[in-house]
Design an enzyme around this catalytic site. Structure first.
Site, PDB file in Angstrom:
ATOM      1  N   VAL A   9     -55.205 -57.157  22.816  1.00  0.00           N
ATOM      2  CA  VAL A   9     -55.021 -56.085  22.558  1.00  0.00           C
ATOM      3  C   VAL A   9     -54.973 -54.931  23.977  1.00  0.00           C
ATOM      4  O   VAL A   9     -56.263 -56.184  24.991  1.00  0.00           O
ATOM      5  CB  VAL A   9     -55.525 -55.419  21.775  1.00  0.00           C
ATOM      6  CG1 VAL A   9     -54.840 -56.243  20.486  1.00  0.00           C
ATOM      7  CG2 VAL A   9     -57.035 -55.867  22.043  1.00  0.00           C
ATOM      8  N   SER A  10     -54.957 -54.165  24.002  1.00  0.00           N
ATOM      9  CA  SER A  10     -55.134 -53.202  25.522  1.00  0.00           C
ATOM     10  C   SER A  10     -55.848 -52.982  25.735  1.00  0.00           C
ATOM     11  O   SER A  10     -57.122 -52.475  26.872  1.00  0.00           O
ATOM     12  CB  SER A  10     -53.679 -52.919  26.018  1.00  0.00           C
ATOM     13  OG  SER A  10     -53.306 -51.511  24.920  1.00  0.00           O
ATOM     14  N   THR A  11     -56.719 -52.189  24.543  1.00  0.00           N
ATOM     15  CA  THR A  11     -58.041 -51.272  24.393  1.00  0.00           C
ATOM     16  C   THR A  11     -59.854 -52.002  23.714  1.00  0.00           C
ATOM     17  O   THR A  11     -59.326 -52.887  23.051  1.00  0.00           O
ATOM     18  CB  THR A  11     -57.880 -50.078  24.539  1.00  0.00           C
ATOM     19  OG1 THR A  11     -57.829 -50.152  23.020  1.00  0.00           O
ATOM     20  CG2 THR A  11     -56.533 -49.445  25.108  1.00  0.00           C
TER      21      THR A  11
END
Length: 310
Positions: A9-11
């Site tokens: 996931v990016s965050t």
């Protein structure tokens, strides 16, 4: 053959629970899960890098969706191609891609071919751009330390023997080695490139023709050999004068090593050059890949002449 799972996931605020649950349900062992919270835009992703180091031919990588793998379209395609080159199977759970099946292999090969096509288009576009820029007299790299006008002024002062390299470097605020390299060190055999337009120029006082005279060889030779400022140290290493007219090499005149050098009170020299060299003579002097008649030499606005080491 080992099956590995990868999730991302990016965050930090997003949860990887959904991906982890899906990968476990697909039969991936806990010790073979590689999960990270990191932006897909970052060049390095530690967990993915660690996974790639562990993979061997015949292994399988399982992800929930393709976008979990790539930080960009091109990056994803490069990774897919890397899987194919290293005989790694890919299983994308939510998009029905499994390279162990005929349909999955078809999609896989399509993606790999698309990656190769993308790469070739990028290379082709880059080469076209470089060629176009070169044709317009532009080159890549960092912006020049000195402008062309500054270089011309430094060249003139140096060739007139009124300033040393150290004095010029201090005057223009650059390092001695930089300026020395730009002016082409005088203790190296060199040629003088003279840039001109095809239009004839006439001295209104002496009625003398300059540049391209469009007259006889005797008249053109007179215009070609006079007068150029030149440091005495460089004069001993000058082998030829190359005349670039409207962006292409039109004539090359060899310097007579036993000829008479005359100069005036300004330090300008009358260069003892001979008749224009033929294509065969030019090739013999400079060799393959060197200076040749008709060769494109785009000039920079304001550039009158420059030295080129041999």
């Amino acid at each position: 053959m080992t099956r590995y799972g990868y999730g991302r996931v990016s965050t930090r605020d997003q949860s990887t629970d959904h991906q982890v649950d899906a990968l476990r349900s697909a039969g991936i062992a806990e010790e073979n899960l590689f999960i990270e919270k990191i932006s897909g835009k970052l060049a390095s992703r530690p967990q993915l890098d660690a996974l790639r180091e562990r993979l061997t031919a015949g292994d399988e990588v399982v992800v929930t969706r393709l976008r979990r793998l790539g930080r960009s379209h091109l990056d994803l395609l490069d990774l897919v191609r890397w899987f194919g080159d290293n005989e790694i199977d890919l299983n994308v759970l939510e998009q029905g891609i499994d390279t162990k099946t005929p349909g999955g292999r078809l999609v896989f090969h399509f993606l790999a071919a698309l990656a190769e096509y993308d790469r070739e288009m990028i290379v082709e576009g880059t080469l076209d751009g470089l060629a176009a820029a070169k044709a317009r007299g532009r080159v890549g790299g960092r912006p020049p330390v000195l402008s062309q006008a500054q270089l011309d002024a430094a060249q003139r002062m140096y060739d007139e023997d009124t300033h040393t390299i150290d004095e010029l470097a201090a005057m223009f605020g650059v390092g001695r080695s930089t300026l020395y390299r730009k002016l082409a060190a005088p203790y190296t055999d060199c040629v003088l490139l003279v840039y001109r337009g095809s239009k004839t120029k006439v001295d209104p006082d002496g009625n003398r023709r300059y540049g391209e005279t469009h007259a006889s060889e005797r008249v053109q030779l007179e215009a070609d050999r006079k007068w150029f400022p030149m440091a005495d140290a460089r004069r001993r290493h000058l082998k030829a004068v190359v005349y670039v007219v409207d962006g292409a090499i039109t004539r090359v005149r060899a310097v007579d090593p036993d000829g008479q050098w005359d100069h005036d009170d300004r330090g300008y020299w009358d260069i003892p050059v001979g008749p224009p060299l033929s294509e065969v003579q030019v090739a013999a002097m400079f060799g393959a890949g060197g200076i040749s008649l008709g060769q494109a030499r785009p000039s920079v606005k304001g550039k009158i002449r420059e030295y080129e080491p041999l």
